[in-house]
Design a protein around this motif. Structure first.
Motif, PDB file in Angstrom:
ATOM      1  N   ILE A 555       0.838  -1.205   0.000  1.00 29.15           N
ATOM      2  CA  ILE A 555       0.000   0.000   0.000  1.00 29.15           C
ATOM      3  C   ILE A 555       0.871   1.252   0.000  1.00 29.15           C
ATOM      4  N   VAL A 556       1.896   1.267   0.867  1.00 24.36           N
ATOM      5  CA  VAL A 556       2.785   2.430   0.937  1.00 24.36           C
ATOM      6  C   VAL A 556       3.535   2.606  -0.380  1.00 24.36           C
ATOM      7  N   PHE A 557       4.086   1.540  -0.908  1.00 20.63           N
ATOM      8  CA  PHE A 557       4.883   1.618  -2.137  1.00 20.63           C
ATOM      9  C   PHE A 557       4.021   2.086  -3.315  1.00 20.63           C
ATOM     10  N   ALA A 558       2.844   1.487  -3.455  1.00 22.75           N
ATOM     11  CA  ALA A 558       1.974   1.845  -4.576  1.00 22.75           C
ATOM     12  C   ALA A 558       1.484   3.287  -4.465  1.00 22.75           C
ATOM     13  N   CYS A 559       1.078   3.689  -3.283  1.00 23.39           N
ATOM     14  CA  CYS A 559       0.575   5.061  -3.101  1.00 23.39           C
ATOM     15  C   CYS A 559       1.685   6.084  -3.337  1.00 23.39           C
ATOM     16  N   HIS A 560       2.887   5.802  -2.856  1.00 25.14           N
ATOM     17  CA  HIS A 560       3.987   6.758  -2.985  1.00 25.14           C
ATOM     18  C   HIS A 560       4.437   6.925  -4.432  1.00 25.14           C
ATOM     19  N   HIS A 561       4.289   5.892  -5.233  1.00 25.91           N
ATOM     20  CA  HIS A 561       4.744   5.948  -6.624  1.00 25.91           C
ATOM     21  C   HIS A 561       3.607   6.142  -7.616  1.00 25.91           C
ATOM     22  N   GLY A 562       2.465   6.593  -7.131  1.00 25.71           N
ATOM     23  CA  GLY A 562       1.397   6.991  -8.040  1.00 25.71           C
ATOM     24  C   GLY A 562       0.481   5.884  -8.491  1.00 25.71           C
ATOM     25  N   TYR A 563       0.462   4.756  -7.815  1.00 27.82           N
ATOM     26  CA  TYR A 563      -0.404   3.643  -8.201  1.00 27.82           C
ATOM     27  C   TYR A 563      -1.428   3.321  -7.113  1.00 27.82           C
ATOM     28  N   GLY A 564      -1.704   4.304  -6.277  1.00 31.63           N
ATOM     29  CA  GLY A 564      -2.648   4.081  -5.182  1.00 31.63           C
ATOM     30  C   GLY A 564      -4.067   4.460  -5.491  1.00 31.63           C
ATOM     31  N   GLY A 565      -4.278   5.322  -6.495  1.00 35.06           N
ATOM     32  CA  GLY A 565      -5.629   5.718  -6.869  1.00 35.06           C
ATOM     33  C   GLY A 565      -6.395   6.339  -5.720  1.00 35.06           C
ATOM     34  N   ILE A 566      -7.627   5.891  -5.535  1.00 40.62           N
ATOM     35  CA  ILE A 566      -8.498   6.448  -4.500  1.00 40.62           C
ATOM     36  C   ILE A 566      -7.952   6.166  -3.100  1.00 40.62           C
ATOM     37  N   MET A 567      -7.239   5.048  -2.966  1.00 39.62           N
ATOM     38  CA  MET A 567      -6.655   4.731  -1.664  1.00 39.62           C
ATOM     39  C   MET A 567      -5.611   5.776  -1.276  1.00 39.62           C
ATOM     40  N   ASN A 568      -4.798   6.176  -2.230  1.00 38.43           N
ATOM     41  CA  ASN A 568      -3.780   7.188  -1.948  1.00 38.43           C
ATOM     42  C   ASN A 568      -4.427   8.528  -1.616  1.00 38.43           C
TER      43      ASN A 568
END
Length: 654
Positions: A555-568
């Motif tokens: 979750i942290v990795f995806a959100c930080h690199h722009g792949y988190g979508g609504i979660m980010n």
């Protein structure tokens, strides 16, 4: 049942009225040799004042009352009525949970059926009925029954007497009772006992007030300089100024590539989850009208929104390891190994000074004036039960080693001990990682993964080898969480300047797998709690923790690199940054807030989801207010003073 209770009450009153004057002094004379002089004097006065005696009895718990089949029957009596008894010669003493008795269930059923046959009768007929052997045996519950109803009650008595001395003369109970069977350490307390402070408590209160006074003085001076346009004050003044620290607290950063924004949301939401879990745990031990509903509630799957709270602690350990490794890599990658080793003591000292002020404030507030600011039938008992380990084992608290002890000062602070221990041993893996991660990143990750497997294996081995191992707060079983966080910090630091490209299908599949695994862990935890076995417990708990942390890492990795979508977007809500800054103080003080709420309970409570959520949100609001004061008074000043005293050498930024 109500008819039975009413008739027994009438008979008791009639017996008191008829024989009270003649027998009272005789009963006192009979116990003269085994009763203290002060108690004898108070009992003699009660012989002369029936109304006063009735006030004592009426404030104490009943043996027969409505709801015997539904409540948990831990009765608190009427605390406020007891404390309101005002007499020049007799002071009152309240004794929570002092006696217990057992009622055979089928005897109650026979008694109800028998009373129904005498639905219309006078007190005279009632006295005749009591002489009936069958009814007398039922009232005394001499005929058995395998199913018992246990009653635990509280008493209001004169301060010079013990419960045994008082009931030897004035026994309000028609059934035999045993005293101090629930908790032998339970103490009675007199009116005004909470407001009495020892010399140490007064000194501790003064010590706690000093930072508050410094905050007020420094804030006033800073405000005066600001109004006069006289420039900025000295850093020492800023350290205690609400104007300076408050501005930093509400400051929100946007679009800073050096910050991992989603971590703020994870930290704050995890803190709310911890408060939710502890709110339920504290509410669960209170006496309830619907005790069976409380027992069944745990078995419901939807109850996992609270019962899965321990995963929030795993998230905290993961985030602590991640931030430590991320900051360490930024500062120490160009530093030689010898200098890194030399920097370890200063690094640990920074950490100790960072954690201790807020924790120390909790310690001294609890031991000083906390008892005096609340009241209730359980208040003094609960505060003393928490403070006793603090008094006896204070050194464990301040040296952060109490998580391997059965006596813990404020149970939630076991996390601080475990976190400090992990921080101390972290350089063992951080120093090699800082040296080799650029050339041999895979080797570093593989080595750390092997350590995680080793930690899980050791934890499982301890659970199987040591019979009845029940330490839920040990460090070695949580070290896997910390190591997953360290791997995450190294990977995030390595990829901080790289553009990570990922196909949408791969990203979607990773998110689906992550959320499904997390949901499975939460739901399977319910099965482990409801249907525990040795193998389930010994295998599930050690394995599920690193798996949960790997999911959080994605979750942290995806959100930080722009792949988190609504979660980010959700985890990066700006206000979560403020909550994240308050999370440490909130973790320290939330137990006191919950304690105040529980310790003020006067009677049976009704349990359902709405009421629990209502209490939870109330606790959250109060925790936010108290933690803001705590942060501005104890935590934020020490951060600035820490930098002033020790500088930034050898300490990774967090």
């Amino acid at each position: 049942m109500k008819i039975l209770i009413f008739h027994i009450f009438i008979v008791i009153i009639l017996c008191i009225s008829g024989s009270y004057t003649d027998q009272c002094l005789d009963r006192i004379e009979a116990v003269k040799l085994t009763t203290s002089k002060e108690c004898l004097s108070q009992l003699t006065k009660l012989c002369q004042q029936k109304d006063l005696l009735l006030s004592f009895w009426d404030s104490s718990s009943r043996q027969l009352h409505s709801g015997l089949m539904a409540t948990n029957n831990e009765d608190l009596g009427n605390y406020d009525q007891c404390m309101s008894i005002d007499d020049a010669d007799i002071k009152v003493k309240y004794c929570p949970f002092q006696w217990a008795t057992q009622l055979p269930k089928n005897s109650l059923q026979e008694a109800v059926a028998l009373v129904e046959e005498y639905n219309h009768f006078t007190p005279t007929k009632m006295l005749q009925l009591l002489q009936n052997d069958t009814f007398s045996n039922i009232v005394r519950f001499e005929d058995g029954g395998t199913e018992k109803i246990t009653l635990i009650g509280s008493m209001c008595i004169p301060d010079g007497c013990t419960p045994d001395e008082f009931t030897a003369v004035f026994n309000p109970y028609i059934l035999p009772v045993n005293y101090n069977v629930k908790d032998p350490t339970t103490n009675c307390f007199t009116k005004g006992a909470a407001s009495k402070m020892s010399t140490f408590e007064i000194a501790a209160t003064i010590g706690v007030c000093i930072p508050f006074l410094m905050v007020i003085a420094c804030t006033a001076f800073h405000a005066w300089l600001h109004n006069k346009n006289a420039g900025e004050p000295h850093d020492f003044i800023k350290a205690f100024s609400v104007l300076h620290n408050g501005k930093k607290l509400i400051e929100i950063s946007r679009g800073n590539p050096q910050q991992i924004q989603c971590i703020h949301g994870l930290r704050f939401l995890s803190m709310l989850w911890v408060v939710a879990g502890h709110t339920f745990a504290s509410s669960e031990v209170l006496p309830h009208f619907n005790e069976k509903d409380v027992e069944q509630w745990r078995s419901h799957l939807y109850a996992q929104y609270i019962l899965a709270g321990p995963y929030a602690v795993d998230t905290f350990f993961f985030l602590s390891g991640l931030l430590l490794a991320y900051g360490y890599m930024k500062q120490m990658t160009e530093v030689k190994a010898t200098k890194q080793v030399k920097a370890i003591p200063l690094m640990i000292l920074h950490r100790y000074l960072r954690l201790t002020p807020a924790a120390a404030a909790l310690f001294f507030v609890s031991l000083s004036f906390l008892k005096a600011i609340g009241n209730g039938p359980l208040w003094i008992y609960m505060v003393d039960s928490i403070n006793q380990p603090c008094r006896d084992y204070w050194w464990r608290y301040f040296f952060y080693i109490q998580n391997y002890s059965s006596e813990i000062c404020y149970t939630q602070t076991w996390y601080l001990s475990a976190d400090m221990q992990m921080f101390i041993v972290a350089p063992i893996v951080l120093i090699p990682a800082a040296i080799y991660y650029r050339r041999k990143l895979r080797l570093v990750v593989y080595a750390l993964t092997a350590l995680i497997v080793l930690c899980v294996g050791i934890t499982i081995g301890v659970l199987y080898i040591v019979d009845d191992y029940k330490n839920d707060y040990d460090t070695h079983s949580r070290l896997s969480d910390y190591l997953v966080g360290i791997i995450g910090g190294i990977l995030l630091h390595t990829c901080r300047t790289k553009a990570i490209k990922m196909k949408k299908v791969v990203n979607l599949a990773a998110w689906v797998v992550t959320l499904v695994v997390m949901l499975f862990l939460v739901l399977y935890l319910n099965d482990v709690l409801v249907n525990p076995t040795k193998d389930k417990t010994n295998l599930f708990y050690p394995i599920q923790r690193p798996i949960w942390c790997v999911c959080i890492l994605w979750i942290v990795f995806a959100c930080h690199h722009g792949y988190g979508g609504i979660m980010n977007k959700f985890l990066s809500i700006p206000c979560f940054q403020i909550g994240s800054k308050l999370s440490y103080s909130m973790y320290c003080v939330h137990a006191v807030v919950i304690l105040y709420n529980v310790g003020s309970v006067r009677s049976y409570q009704f349990f359902n989801d709405y009421i629990i959520l209502y209490i939870l949100f109330g606790n959250i609001v109060v925790c936010l207010i108290v933690s803001t004061i705590w942060t501005l008074t104890f935590e934020a000043p020490m951060i600035i003073l820490n930098k002033m005293l020790l500088g930034k050498l050898g300490s990774p930024k967090k």
